[in-house]
Design an enzyme around this catalytic site. Structure first.
Site, PDB file in Angstrom:
ATOM      1  CG  HIS A   1     -76.157  22.836   6.292  1.00 24.56           C
ATOM      2  ND1 HIS A   1     -77.305  22.136   6.001  1.00 24.56           N
ATOM      3  CD2 HIS A   1     -76.553  24.035   6.776  1.00 24.56           C
ATOM      4  CE1 HIS A   1     -78.358  22.877   6.289  1.00 24.56           C
ATOM      5  NE2 HIS A   1     -77.932  24.041   6.765  1.00 24.56           N
TER       6      HIS A   1
ATOM      7  CB  THR B   1     -62.243  21.403  13.718  1.00 26.78           C
ATOM      8  OG1 THR B   1     -60.848  21.111  13.833  1.00 26.78           O
ATOM      9  CG2 THR B   1     -62.447  22.788  13.124  1.00 26.78           C
ATOM     10  CE  LYS B   2     -56.873  18.184  15.744  1.00 33.06           C
ATOM     11  NZ  LYS B   2     -55.852  17.520  14.978  1.00 33.06           N
TER      12      LYS B   2
END
Length: 197
Positions: free
Chosen positions: A115, A162-163
């Site tokens: 989300h 996250t990356k």
């Protein structure tokens, strides 16, 4: 008479569309339920057989330990000589591609859809996850959507990725950051059954 027949046919078509949506959703939920149950069956080759039937592309010499769970298994591709540890959660709704000689340790969660906290309607965003050859993802790691983990990289236990992770980089922490560099001379090949021979 014609108007009455037309209303009746329109109502039947509407009900059939509702039933179709329910069955389609039910069929997907049933598949996920069956695959979850299969993860508890103590016969490795049987688990792999059922996973392949569900649409997962599985290379040679891939080991699936207990209790793996999936979203959209038909969009999951696993290369050769890989190990998928206990309690893996593989959300392939936006595709997961795993290369050769990859080790996903116990409790690895890979998400391709999440989300959007900035969306006023709580909308979703995401992207594919690519894990290249010789990657080692240690236990209890979470990989978020749209991430590529480069060849030979290591993700330390408990990290949240996250990356993108550069090739041969060792990352750890929340969020994951570089903590070291791995050798580029990687020669191993996983064989799931080797430890039992």
């Amino acid at each position: 008479m014609f108007a009455k027949w037309k209303r009746m046919m329109t109502e039947i078509i509407r009900k059939l569309k509702i039933i179709h949506r329910l069955v389609r959703g039910w069929r997907g939920d049933l598949l996920l339920f069956i695959l979850t149950l299969v993860g508890y069956i103590p016969v490795h080759q049987f688990r792999k057989f059922i996973y392949r039937l569900s649409g997962i592309t599985i290379g040679r010499q891939v080991g699936f330990h207990w209790r793996a769970r999936f979203f959209c298994p038909s969009k999951l591709q696993i290369g050769n000589n890989c190990i998928i540890g206990n309690d893996a959660m593989l959300d392939a709704r936006n595709n997961i591609i795993i290369g050769d000689n990859v080790s996903l340790s116990m409790g690895v969660w890979i998400w391709t859809l999440e989300h959007d906290p900035q969306d006023v309607y709580y909308g979703a965003k995401g992207g594919p996850v690519v894990i290249e050859d010789y990657v080692w993802v240690s236990c209890r790691v979470i990989i978020l959507p749209g991430v590529t983990i480069g060849k030979g990289a290591v993700v330390a236990a408990g990290a949240v990725v996250t990356k993108d992770v550069q090739p041969y980089t060792i990352v750890g922490g929340v969020p994951a950051k570089e903590i070291g560099v791995r050798t580029k001379d990687l020669r191993y090949t996983f064989n799931f059954h080797k430890a039992f021979q």
